[in-house]
Design a protein around this motif. Structure first.
Motif, PDB file in Angstrom:
ATOM      1  N   CYS A  11       0.864  -1.088   0.074  1.00  0.00           N
ATOM      2  CA  CYS A  11       0.081  -0.058  -0.082  1.00  0.00           C
ATOM      3  C   CYS A  11       0.768   1.142  -0.081  1.00  0.00           C
ATOM      4  O   CYS A  11       1.879   1.305   0.300  1.00  0.00           O
ATOM      5  CB  CYS A  11      -0.826   0.001   1.162  1.00  0.00           C
ATOM      6  N   GLN A  60      -2.311   4.675   3.163  1.00  0.00           N
ATOM      7  CA  GLN A  60      -3.178   3.411   3.315  1.00  0.00           C
ATOM      8  C   GLN A  60      -2.785   2.524   4.522  1.00  0.00           C
ATOM      9  O   GLN A  60      -3.550   1.954   5.121  1.00  0.00           O
ATOM     10  CB  GLN A  60      -3.419   2.849   2.052  1.00  0.00           C
ATOM     11  N   VAL A  93      -7.357  -3.410   2.989  1.00  0.00           N
ATOM     12  CA  VAL A  93      -7.131  -2.729   1.636  1.00  0.00           C
ATOM     13  C   VAL A  93      -7.420  -3.651   0.523  1.00  0.00           C
ATOM     14  O   VAL A  93      -7.236  -4.920   0.645  1.00  0.00           O
ATOM     15  CB  VAL A  93      -5.565  -2.214   1.414  1.00  0.00           C
ATOM     16  N   ALA A 101      -7.327   0.473  -2.923  1.00  0.00           N
ATOM     17  CA  ALA A 101      -5.734   0.585  -3.195  1.00  0.00           C
ATOM     18  C   ALA A 101      -5.645   1.842  -4.241  1.00  0.00           C
ATOM     19  O   ALA A 101      -6.582   1.876  -5.455  1.00  0.00           O
ATOM     20  CB  ALA A 101      -5.021  -0.630  -3.451  1.00  0.00           C
TER      21      ALA A 101
END
Length: 114
Positions: free
Chosen positions: A21, A25, A82, A112
């Protein structure tokens, strides 16, 4: 109470998150995991529901390549982590809702690249 499993979970999540990520994130995913670890599953029904959802998500080929943390309390499930795209997000939510015993799903998932 801090356990070896809690430490291992947090370290694993951190390593995976930062490898797949963006930093923002990854930080969000790690924060969600920390919140899950501070709010442990309280009874066997919640634990069973959490495991059933993890099994359903892990068994779905369309959800390969995403990382989803699951917490459950009284039939209310929180999914954090994610996913690759919007279709994977929708599939994750649908899969969780299809598990018997789930009353509601709180979505803390991120796509993502957004």
């Amino acid at each position: 109470m801090i356990t070896r499993q809690s430490i291992a979970t947090l370290l694993t999540t951190t390593a995976i998150a930062y490898s797949i990520c963006s930093p923002a994130q990854a930080a969000s995913l790690v924060a969600a995991t920390q919140a899950t670890l501070r709010d442990p599953v309280t009874d066997d029904r919640d634990r069973g529901l959490q495991e059933a959802i993890k099994g359903a998500l892990g068994g779905d080929e369309a959800l390969r390549g995403c990382y989803v943390a699951v917490s459950a309390r009284d039939g209310r499930v929180t999914l954090s982590g994610v996913v690759r795209d919007a279709s994977q997000l929708a599939r994750t939510l649908q899969t969780a809702m299809a598990v018997p015993g789930v009353r509601a799903v709180d979505n803390a998932l991120e796509v993502a690249g957004r």
